[in-house]
Motif scaffolding. Structure first.
Motif, short mmCIF file in Angstrom:
data_model
loop_
_atom_site.label_atom_id
_atom_site.label_comp_id
_atom_site.label_asym_id
_atom_site.label_seq_id
_atom_site.Cartn_x
_atom_site.Cartn_y
_atom_site.Cartn_z
N ILE A 62 0.81 -1.21 0.00
CA ILE A 62 0.00 0.00 0.00
C ILE A 62 0.85 1.27 0.00
N PHE A 63 2.08 1.15 0.40
CA PHE A 63 2.96 2.31 0.47
C PHE A 63 3.79 2.50 -0.80
N LEU A 64 3.71 1.57 -1.73
CA LEU A 64 4.56 1.61 -2.91
C LEU A 64 4.29 2.85 -3.76
N ASP A 65 3.04 3.19 -3.95
CA ASP A 65 2.70 4.36 -4.77
C ASP A 65 3.24 5.64 -4.13
N ARG A 66 3.09 5.73 -2.83
CA ARG A 66 3.61 6.92 -2.13
C ARG A 66 5.13 6.96 -2.17
N LEU A 67 5.77 5.80 -2.03
CA LEU A 67 7.22 5.73 -2.08
C LEU A 67 7.75 6.19 -3.43
N ILE A 68 7.10 5.81 -4.50
CA ILE A 68 7.52 6.24 -5.84
C ILE A 68 7.39 7.75 -5.97
N CYS A 69 6.32 8.32 -5.43
CA CYS A 69 6.16 9.78 -5.47
C CYS A 69 7.26 10.47 -4.67
N GLU A 70 7.63 9.90 -3.54
CA GLU A 70 8.72 10.47 -2.74
C GLU A 70 10.04 10.38 -3.52
N CYS A 71 10.26 9.27 -4.19
CA CYS A 71 11.47 9.13 -5.01
C CYS A 71 11.53 10.19 -6.10
N LEU A 72 10.40 10.43 -6.74
CA LEU A 72 10.35 11.45 -7.79
C LEU A 72 10.57 12.84 -7.21
N LYS A 73 10.02 13.09 -6.05
CA LYS A 73 10.18 14.41 -5.44
C LYS A 73 11.63 14.68 -5.04
N TYR A 74 12.30 13.66 -4.53
CA TYR A 74 13.67 13.83 -4.05
C TYR A 74 14.69 13.14 -4.95
N GLU A 75 14.38 13.09 -6.22
CA GLU A 75 15.25 12.44 -7.21
C GLU A 75 16.69 12.95 -7.16
N ASP A 76 16.87 14.24 -7.01
CA ASP A 76 18.21 14.82 -7.02
C ASP A 76 19.02 14.46 -5.78
N LYS A 77 18.38 13.95 -4.73
CA LYS A 77 19.09 13.57 -3.51
C LYS A 77 19.37 12.08 -3.44
N MET A 78 18.94 11.35 -4.46
CA MET A 78 19.13 9.89 -4.48
C MET A 78 20.23 9.50 -5.45
N GLU A 79 20.81 8.34 -5.21
CA GLU A 79 21.76 7.81 -6.19
C GLU A 79 20.97 7.44 -7.44
N ARG A 80 21.53 7.73 -8.57
CA ARG A 80 20.83 7.53 -9.84
C ARG A 80 20.43 6.07 -10.05
N ALA A 81 21.30 5.14 -9.73
CA ALA A 81 21.02 3.72 -9.94
C ALA A 81 19.86 3.25 -9.06
N VAL A 82 19.81 3.72 -7.84
CA VAL A 82 18.74 3.35 -6.91
C VAL A 82 17.41 3.92 -7.41
N PHE A 83 17.45 5.16 -7.85
CA PHE A 83 16.25 5.81 -8.38
C PHE A 83 15.72 5.05 -9.59
N GLN A 84 16.59 4.73 -10.53
CA GLN A 84 16.18 4.04 -11.74
C GLN A 84 15.61 2.66 -11.43
N GLU A 85 16.26 1.94 -10.51
CA GLU A 85 15.79 0.61 -10.13
C GLU A 85 14.39 0.68 -9.52
N GLY A 86 14.16 1.68 -8.68
CA GLY A 86 12.85 1.84 -8.06
C GLY A 86 11.76 2.14 -9.07
N VAL A 87 12.03 3.05 -9.96
CA VAL A 87 11.03 3.43 -10.97
C VAL A 87 10.76 2.25 -11.91
N LEU A 88 11.79 1.58 -12.36
CA LEU A 88 11.59 0.44 -13.26
C LEU A 88 10.86 -0.70 -12.57
#
Length: 69
Positions: A9-35
């Motif tokens: 149930i938290f997956l959708d919210r987690l993806i939105c958080e990843c998108l919001k803080y994309e610049d603070k995340m490692e690129r590989a982690v961000f891409q893996e989460g979105v994919l």
């Protein structure tokens, strides 16, 4: 992807958080989460858009995830 049913149930919210803080995340982690989200058969697009509006990342969701759906 490791899937824990209790946290689905938290997956959708987690993806939105990843998108919001994309610049603070490692690129590989961000891409893996979105994919992983894009490939997930149990994703709830309506719920994702609800959280996107709350977190003010609708344009990012539409441009980064919308093209894959």
């Amino acid at each position: 992807m490791i899937f824990f049913p209790d946290f689905a149930i938290f997956l959708d919210r987690l993806i939105c958080e990843c998108l919001k803080y994309e610049d603070k995340m490692e690129r590989a982690v961000f891409q893996e989460g979105v994919l992983s989200y894009i490939k997930d058969e149990k994703k709830d697009i309506a719920n994702l858009m609800k959280y996107a509006r709350e977190r003010r990342v609708v344009k990012k969701v539409q441009s980064m995830i919308g093209v894959w759906l």
